[in-house]
Write a protein that holds these residues in place. Structure first.
Motif, PDB file in Angstrom:
ATOM      1  N   PHE A   1       0.821  -1.200   0.000  1.00 40.95           N
ATOM      2  CA  PHE A   1       0.000   0.000   0.000  1.00 40.95           C
ATOM      3  C   PHE A   1       0.862   1.260   0.000  1.00 40.95           C
ATOM      4  CE2 PHE A   1      -2.601   3.334   1.963  1.00 40.95           C
ATOM      5  CZ  PHE A   1      -3.676   3.313   1.094  1.00 40.95           C
ATOM      6  N   ASP A   2       2.006   1.229   0.738  1.00 43.69           N
ATOM      7  CA  ASP A   2       2.933   2.358   0.716  1.00 43.69           C
ATOM      8  C   ASP A   2       3.371   2.680  -0.709  1.00 43.69           C
ATOM      9  OD1 ASP A   2       2.841   2.539   3.447  1.00 43.69           O
ATOM     10  OD2 ASP A   2       4.878   1.810   3.802  1.00 43.69           O
ATOM     11  N   VAL A   3       3.747   1.636  -1.458  1.00 42.80           N
ATOM     12  CA  VAL A   3       4.226   1.834  -2.828  1.00 42.80           C
ATOM     13  C   VAL A   3       3.105   2.396  -3.705  1.00 42.80           C
ATOM     14  CG1 VAL A   3       5.069   0.667  -4.913  1.00 42.80           C
ATOM     15  CG2 VAL A   3       6.015   0.067  -2.669  1.00 42.80           C
ATOM     16  N   LEU A   4       1.920   1.835  -3.576  1.00 40.93           N
ATOM     17  CA  LEU A   4       0.792   2.286  -4.392  1.00 40.93           C
ATOM     18  C   LEU A   4       0.426   3.728  -4.057  1.00 40.93           C
ATOM     19  CD1 LEU A   4      -1.275   1.371  -6.519  1.00 40.93           C
ATOM     20  CD2 LEU A   4      -2.748   0.613  -4.648  1.00 40.93           C
ATOM     21  N   ARG A   5       0.387   4.051  -2.782  1.00 39.74           N
ATOM     22  CA  ARG A   5       0.041   5.402  -2.373  1.00 39.74           C
ATOM     23  C   ARG A   5       1.115   6.406  -2.824  1.00 39.74           C
ATOM     24  NH1 ARG A   5      -3.584   9.196  -2.047  1.00 39.74           N
ATOM     25  NH2 ARG A   5      -3.187  10.711  -0.407  1.00 39.74           N
ATOM     26  N   TRP A   6       2.381   5.988  -2.729  1.00 40.55           N
ATOM     27  CA  TRP A   6       3.475   6.860  -3.179  1.00 40.55           C
ATOM     28  C   TRP A   6       3.314   7.229  -4.649  1.00 40.55           C
ATOM     29  CZ3 TRP A   6       7.552   4.380  -6.263  1.00 40.55           C
ATOM     30  CH2 TRP A   6       8.479   5.304  -6.760  1.00 40.55           C
ATOM     31  N   ARG A   7       3.031   6.237  -5.506  1.00 38.66           N
ATOM     32  CA  ARG A   7       2.871   6.539  -6.935  1.00 38.66           C
ATOM     33  C   ARG A   7       1.631   7.411  -7.165  1.00 38.66           C
ATOM     34  NH1 ARG A   7       6.581   7.539  -9.347  1.00 38.66           N
ATOM     35  NH2 ARG A   7       5.506   7.349 -11.326  1.00 38.66           N
ATOM     36  N   SER A   8       0.587   7.196  -6.375  1.00 40.05           N
ATOM     37  CA  SER A   8      -0.602   8.025  -6.483  1.00 40.05           C
ATOM     38  C   SER A   8      -0.270   9.488  -6.182  1.00 40.05           C
ATOM     39  CB  SER A   8      -1.684   7.520  -5.515  1.00 40.05           C
ATOM     40  OG  SER A   8      -2.760   8.416  -5.423  1.00 40.05           O
ATOM     41  N   GLN A   9       0.486   9.714  -5.116  1.00 38.76           N
ATOM     42  CA  GLN A   9       0.854  11.074  -4.731  1.00 38.76           C
ATOM     43  C   GLN A   9       1.829  11.687  -5.728  1.00 38.76           C
ATOM     44  OE1 GLN A   9       2.311   9.950  -0.895  1.00 38.76           O
ATOM     45  NE2 GLN A   9       0.390  10.436   0.145  1.00 38.76           N
ATOM     46  N   GLU A  10       2.795  10.901  -6.170  1.00 39.59           N
ATOM     47  CA  GLU A  10       3.834  11.411  -7.062  1.00 39.59           C
ATOM     48  C   GLU A  10       3.270  11.806  -8.426  1.00 39.59           C
ATOM     49  OE1 GLU A  10       8.077  12.094  -7.774  1.00 39.59           O
ATOM     50  OE2 GLU A  10       6.800  11.910  -6.012  1.00 39.59           O
ATOM     51  N   THR A  11       2.234  11.105  -8.876  1.00 38.00           N
ATOM     52  CA  THR A  11       1.695  11.338 -10.221  1.00 38.00           C
ATOM     53  C   THR A  11       0.396  12.131 -10.220  1.00 38.00           C
ATOM     54  OG1 THR A  11       0.481   9.240 -10.171  1.00 38.00           O
ATOM     55  CG2 THR A  11       2.723   9.187 -11.064  1.00 38.00           C
ATOM     56  N   ASN A  12      -0.084  12.503  -9.033  1.00 38.01           N
ATOM     57  CA  ASN A  12      -1.348  13.235  -8.928  1.00 38.01           C
ATOM     58  C   ASN A  12      -2.533  12.446  -9.495  1.00 38.01           C
ATOM     59  OD1 ASN A  12      -0.125  15.495  -7.736  1.00 38.01           O
ATOM     60  ND2 ASN A  12       0.408  16.340  -9.732  1.00 38.01           N
ATOM     61  N   MET A  13      -2.457  11.137  -9.455  1.00 42.93           N
ATOM     62  CA  MET A  13      -3.581  10.286  -9.826  1.00 42.93           C
ATOM     63  C   MET A  13      -4.296   9.820  -8.567  1.00 42.93           C
ATOM     64  SD  MET A  13      -2.188   7.760 -12.883  1.00 42.93           S
ATOM     65  CE  MET A  13      -3.760   6.876 -12.985  1.00 42.93           C
ATOM     66  N   LYS A  14      -5.616   9.780  -8.617  1.00 42.03           N
ATOM     67  CA  LYS A  14      -6.344   9.220  -7.492  1.00 42.03           C
ATOM     68  C   LYS A  14      -5.950   7.761  -7.319  1.00 42.03           C
ATOM     69  CE  LYS A  14     -10.397  12.238  -7.641  1.00 42.03           C
ATOM     70  NZ  LYS A  14     -11.873  12.308  -7.766  1.00 42.03           N
ATOM     71  N   LEU A  15      -5.932   7.335  -6.064  1.00 43.82           N
ATOM     72  CA  LEU A  15      -5.491   5.985  -5.763  1.00 43.82           C
ATOM     73  C   LEU A  15      -6.304   4.948  -6.525  1.00 43.82           C
ATOM     74  CD1 LEU A  15      -3.434   4.531  -3.898  1.00 43.82           C
ATOM     75  CD2 LEU A  15      -5.288   4.308  -2.239  1.00 43.82           C
ATOM     76  N   ARG A  16      -7.625   5.120  -6.540  1.00 44.97           N
ATOM     77  CA  ARG A  16      -8.473   4.142  -7.214  1.00 44.97           C
ATOM     78  C   ARG A  16      -8.240   4.146  -8.721  1.00 44.97           C
ATOM     79  NH1 ARG A  16     -12.316   7.947  -5.273  1.00 44.97           N
ATOM     80  NH2 ARG A  16     -13.180   9.297  -6.894  1.00 44.97           N
ATOM     81  N   ASP A  17      -7.934   5.347  -9.296  1.00 49.20           N
ATOM     82  CA  ASP A  17      -7.673   5.420 -10.730  1.00 49.20           C
ATOM     83  C   ASP A  17      -6.370   4.717 -11.085  1.00 49.20           C
ATOM     84  OD1 ASP A  17      -9.983   6.861 -11.057  1.00 49.20           O
ATOM     85  OD2 ASP A  17      -8.995   8.811 -11.100  1.00 49.20           O
ATOM     86  N   LEU A  18      -5.348   4.950 -10.268  1.00 55.76           N
ATOM     87  CA  LEU A  18      -4.062   4.298 -10.506  1.00 55.76           C
ATOM     88  C   LEU A  18      -4.195   2.786 -10.403  1.00 55.76           C
ATOM     89  CD1 LEU A  18      -0.981   4.348 -10.873  1.00 55.76           C
ATOM     90  CD2 LEU A  18      -0.789   4.656  -8.393  1.00 55.76           C
TER      91      LEU A  18
END
Length: 223
Positions: A164-181
């Motif tokens: 979840f840390d990795v997924l959330r990090w990419r969500s924050q870094e790319t400005n994509m919503k978590l569910r969209d990513l």
């Protein structure tokens, strides 16, 4: 480092995420201040080299990392790995290295660049407060996110919290919503081969470039 990852680091979590680049022709490494600090150095205190990086690797992982670097030079494969290293005080860090290719203006492969993600046991606790603000979003898209967490756990051999840390990090870094990513990663999973040595590298590429192919949006990514 752009985006929310820099804010996490600035907020007192300097060992979470850091960036690096490796230029093949010169065999020259560049690392961010965060990666330097992971290894126990002040920014600009030392010049990163292959020899220095290998000297820090855990003895049981050093040969694997050396082989990965050699393979990057021989084949142009991104420098992606999961391994341990010791900082200057002897503390062991568990890291995932997620990387992609660097192409010049002509499309020629010239190097590899990406991120060190520190997944040492203390990391999940250090970042838990930052991650809890995503709970409503996680609840809304729990099924998809849980599936993608399982994929990350399998690919990178990490536990659920770190996935979840990795997924959330990419969500924050790319400005994509978590569910969209998560939905994009799941939708594109069928494009990857299974059971091949290349699949890990190709998943890294998918993880690092998902924002470039999501609804044609241009966002702030590392590469």
């Amino acid at each position: 480092m752009p985006g929310r990852a820099a804010e996490i680091i600035a907020a007192g979590r300097p060992q979470a995420v850091g960036s690096f680049s490796f230029w093949f022709d010169e065999q020259r490494w560049e690392w961010s201040d965060e990666v330097a600090r992971m290894h126990g150095y002040q920014p600009d205190a030392v010049e990163p080299t292959t020899e220095l990086l290998l000297a820090h690797k855990h003895p049981d992982d050093r040969a694997q990392v050396a082989e990965t670097i050699a393979r990057s030079l021989d084949t142009g494969e991104p420098f992606s790995s999961r391994h341990r290293f010791l900082d200057t005080t002897g503390v062991v860090h568990h890291v995932i290295v997620v990387a992609d290719r660097i192409l010049d203006d002509t499309g020629t492969l010239v190097g590899t660049a990406g991120y060190y993600i520190d997944v040492t046991d203390t990391l999940a606790e250090q970042r838990r407060e930052t991650l809890t603000d995503t709970l409503p979003e996680v609840v809304e898209a729990r099924a998809v996110i849980e599936q993608v967490k399982g994929i990350l756990m399998y690919v990178y051999r990490i536990d659920s919290d770190r996935a979840f840390d990795v997924l959330r990090w990419r969500s924050q870094e790319t400005n994509m919503k978590l569910r969209d990513l998560a939905g994009h990663l799941l939708a594109e999973l069928h494009t990857l081969p299974s059971g091949t040595a290349a699949s890990r590298s190709q998943f890294d590429h998918l993880l690092l470039t998902a924002h470039l192919h999501h609804d044609g949006q241009a966002t702030t990514g590392h590469m």
